[in-house]
Design a protein around this motif. Sequence first.
Motif, mmCIF file in Angstrom:
data_model
loop_
_atom_site.group_PDB
_atom_site.id
_atom_site.type_symbol
_atom_site.label_atom_id
_atom_site.label_comp_id
_atom_site.label_asym_id
_atom_site.label_seq_id
_atom_site.Cartn_x
_atom_site.Cartn_y
_atom_site.Cartn_z
ATOM 1 N N GLY A 1 0.891 -1.364 0.362
ATOM 2 C CA GLY A 1 0.273 0.807 -0.283
ATOM 3 C C GLY A 1 0.771 1.544 0.113
ATOM 4 O O GLY A 1 1.513 1.640 0.700
ATOM 5 N N TRP A 2 0.633 2.389 -0.963
ATOM 6 C CA TRP A 2 1.898 3.189 -1.490
ATOM 7 C C TRP A 2 0.924 4.093 -2.143
ATOM 8 O O TRP A 2 0.397 4.051 -2.955
ATOM 9 C CB TRP A 2 3.258 3.001 -1.369
ATOM 10 N N THR A 3 1.844 5.214 -2.501
ATOM 11 C CA THR A 3 1.167 6.452 -2.138
ATOM 12 C C THR A 3 2.016 8.024 -2.915
ATOM 13 O O THR A 3 3.237 7.574 -2.678
ATOM 14 C CB THR A 3 0.208 6.993 -2.130
ATOM 15 N N SER A 4 1.880 8.133 -4.434
ATOM 16 C CA SER A 4 3.050 9.095 -4.728
ATOM 17 C C SER A 4 2.245 9.971 -5.934
ATOM 18 O O SER A 4 1.581 9.494 -6.299
ATOM 19 C CB SER A 4 4.402 8.563 -4.987
ATOM 20 N N MET A 5 2.967 11.674 -6.094
ATOM 21 C CA MET A 5 2.759 11.921 -6.940
ATOM 22 C C MET A 5 3.822 12.720 -7.119
ATOM 23 O O MET A 5 4.907 13.349 -7.080
ATOM 24 C CB MET A 5 1.580 12.847 -5.853
ATOM 25 N N ASP A 6 3.511 12.671 -9.054
ATOM 26 C CA ASP A 6 4.464 13.499 -9.504
ATOM 27 C C ASP A 6 4.139 14.432 -10.267
ATOM 28 O O ASP A 6 2.893 14.381 -11.320
ATOM 29 C CB ASP A 6 5.599 11.855 -10.930
ATOM 30 N N LEU A 7 4.547 15.221 -10.577
ATOM 31 C CA LEU A 7 4.730 16.376 -11.957
ATOM 32 C C LEU A 7 5.208 15.497 -13.059
ATOM 33 O O LEU A 7 6.737 15.191 -13.108
ATOM 34 C CB LEU A 7 4.953 17.909 -11.528
ATOM 35 N N PHE A 8 4.740 16.519 -14.360
ATOM 36 C CA PHE A 8 5.678 15.151 -15.745
ATOM 37 C C PHE A 8 5.175 16.263 -17.137
ATOM 38 O O PHE A 8 4.035 17.319 -16.438
ATOM 39 C CB PHE A 8 4.477 14.030 -15.983
ATOM 40 N N MET A 9 5.924 16.864 -17.719
ATOM 41 C CA MET A 9 5.113 16.993 -18.619
ATOM 42 C C MET A 9 5.832 16.266 -20.263
ATOM 43 O O MET A 9 6.721 15.492 -20.431
ATOM 44 C CB MET A 9 6.364 18.425 -19.353
ATOM 45 N N MET A 10 5.417 16.943 -21.602
ATOM 46 C CA MET A 10 5.663 16.199 -22.708
ATOM 47 C C MET A 10 6.128 16.953 -23.490
ATOM 48 O O MET A 10 5.625 18.035 -23.326
ATOM 49 C CB MET A 10 4.781 15.524 -23.311
ATOM 50 N N THR A 11 7.671 17.011 -23.899
ATOM 51 C CA THR A 11 7.950 18.058 -24.813
ATOM 52 C C THR A 11 8.308 17.275 -26.059
ATOM 53 O O THR A 11 8.558 16.394 -26.587
ATOM 54 C CB THR A 11 9.285 18.654 -24.415
ATOM 55 N N GLY A 12 8.649 18.268 -26.714
ATOM 56 C CA GLY A 12 8.616 18.320 -28.776
ATOM 57 C C GLY A 12 8.031 17.957 -29.428
ATOM 58 O O GLY A 12 7.324 17.234 -29.007
ATOM 59 N N SER A 13 8.191 17.406 -30.658
ATOM 60 C CA SER A 13 7.765 16.260 -31.625
ATOM 61 C C SER A 13 7.637 15.353 -31.461
ATOM 62 O O SER A 13 6.728 14.262 -31.703
ATOM 63 C CB SER A 13 8.121 16.714 -33.292
ATOM 64 N N SER A 14 8.465 14.711 -30.501
ATOM 65 C CA SER A 14 8.737 13.069 -30.171
ATOM 66 C C SER A 14 8.561 13.249 -28.605
ATOM 67 O O SER A 14 8.355 11.671 -27.751
ATOM 68 C CB SER A 14 10.405 12.789 -29.842
#
Length: 700
Positions: free
Chosen positions: A501-514
């Motif tokens: 049982g665990w929880t975490s939060m991440d900030l993410f981003m996706m960049t560029g044409s790839s």
Amino acid sequence: MFGIGKFGIAVGALSLASTAAFALPKATEIYPDMGLGYNIGNTMEVPGNPTGWGNSFPDAAYVKAIKDAGFNTVRIPCAWNSHASNGTINAGWLDSVKTVVDLVINNGMYAILNSHWDEGWLEDEVFSGGHIDRNGNQATTDSSKVRALQEGYWKQIADYFKTYDEHLIFASANEPGVNDHRGGSAADGYTDNGQLAFNEDRMTILKRLHEACLRAVRTSGGNNATRIVVVQAPRTEIDKVPLLSAQYPTDPAGEGYTMAEIHFYPYQFSLMTSGDESWGKMFYYWEDQTPGNDAAHTCSGSSLGSKSSIDQLFSGLKSTFYDKGIPVVIGEMGAVKRFSLTGDNLKAHLKARAAWYGYTVAAAKKNGLVPCVWDTGDEGDGNMTIIRRQVNKFGGNVGDITDVETLNAMREAFGQAALPGGSIDSLVNQNPDIPEGSGKGVQVTYQTVTSDSSEVGTLRINLASGKNDLSKYVGIEIRLKGSVTSAGPCTNAAKDCGEYGWTSMDLFMMTGSSWAWFDAPVLQQADQELNASKFQTFQVKWDDFRTTPTGLNSVNAIGLNLYGTQVTGTITFDYIKGIKADGSTEIIDDFDKKPQLEGIASAKIVALSGTDAIKPAAVAATSKMFVNVQYGSVMAQFNAAATAPAKAMLLNSMGQVIAQQNFTASKGMNTVELSSDYRGPAVLMVKQGSQRYMQKVILK
């Protein structure tokens, strides 16, 4: 509107159609009975695991609900390569597919069994020799090997189902070439609206792939000698139909035993979610179903998806194919529900969707097309779901109709009586208008479905062109409050689920044409860090990311992923800001409209009181774990506060432990290595007392 090419279908003394003692009906004979079609989406096509994208395995109640809703054809998108070893499909998987096929046919419906994307083993490889792959890298494809794999799989599938009657239909592929790389110049061959061209040479390759399927099916004998097989246009795009018409696959059975397939998602109306662009706006409304003062966001006139364009496109398909004895399957069609809208605007949008569905399926029926609506099971923002199946997440019962107005519009087109009730008012009530002057936020509820599997809830903001340059910032600031816990009842008595049982939060981003992926930890145990009653501010600098982001001048999306097992709770997000070098901030998004949601996350827009404002809270630096993935192993370096026992674990996407090691970590920097023959996404977890490190990895 389409040039009618030469079909080149062989007819002769050796055709199987002329030698079969009991030929199945031709496509034009069964077409009138196929009626309205439905997709069991995001299930049997999930690579390696039909429940991996949030849906349960189809059961009798669900399939009966499809029939009761008025559908008479069910398309079953299906994976094969990820269920095979050295080209041999797992016998248990064939049995599982048979279970779904039998449920469909035993309810008196037609089943279209296809070969879906399945990590692109065929659909991303419609090339011969050197080419640019979907990620923009140089690659080489041996088309003969892809062809051999296609023929081998269909031989096994056909052998397994050879005794089935005409209610089982095979479909060679899904959307061949749809993932071709985007973003190059026309001079470099990117002539399809910025996507790599699909030309006559590539159509020749696709034709041979279709013929490999046809050859395998016909030579397997039994009813397969004249079973209907569906072949797809490049990318299943209507504007690529002339290529399929000019190089239509040769069927050993002779004429009449194939259908053609296209998909219909008029982008601005159906799928566009990133915001208005310089080249066009999102269409929330359709024809006369519009507030009247928002013509710019209404699909009408000659726009793709309008009445006139549907009539023109579908009549072109009729003259190109149906009039030549080849009915057409619209294998997928639909338009997303845009819960970014609220109140009366949302009501107008939902009515517009229903009208569009009704008109589209009526035009399909008129022109010899079998319309199959896409349904994924999810009911969050951007969904196309009509029949409920994720009851653990959304409540109700399997088979409940979640979009009564849309279903009734389609039923009317097929002469069926309307079902009672409605869905629009309840959806609007969940997304009310917030009075002007009130602050707005988004309240996200997270609820995992299983007790011992890792699940993800995604809140995602797609950034429109002109608003996607984050290079002027040094990081991101978010403001939130709430409570999320990861200690829930364990329903698997065979395991100590509390361990996982665990929880975490991440900030993410996706960049560029790839669409390069970058992420950073925000909360490593959300239930311990969050304040349920007061907003807190968290800052994540670019150097806090696990890999320093690149392409910040072209960010496609940013968002937050909540990971964990046994997760339940609610978080309210006030805004997402960019942090400038001088420490000042400015709004990137303040949730005036609901963001895109996926996985275990559902949400609504809420009004925020000004008394919620607090000063930015200082945030302790998050400890980092440095990970190196090699073939067959993963190595982690981390800093321990003291010498004490520790544990390292690798969990697969189902939350199952695939490797673990108990050891004593020394104060300071430590290294631990785990070995596994598992391939694909996983979570690496290192625990030492209350200290915990987690990172997503892709095992090679």
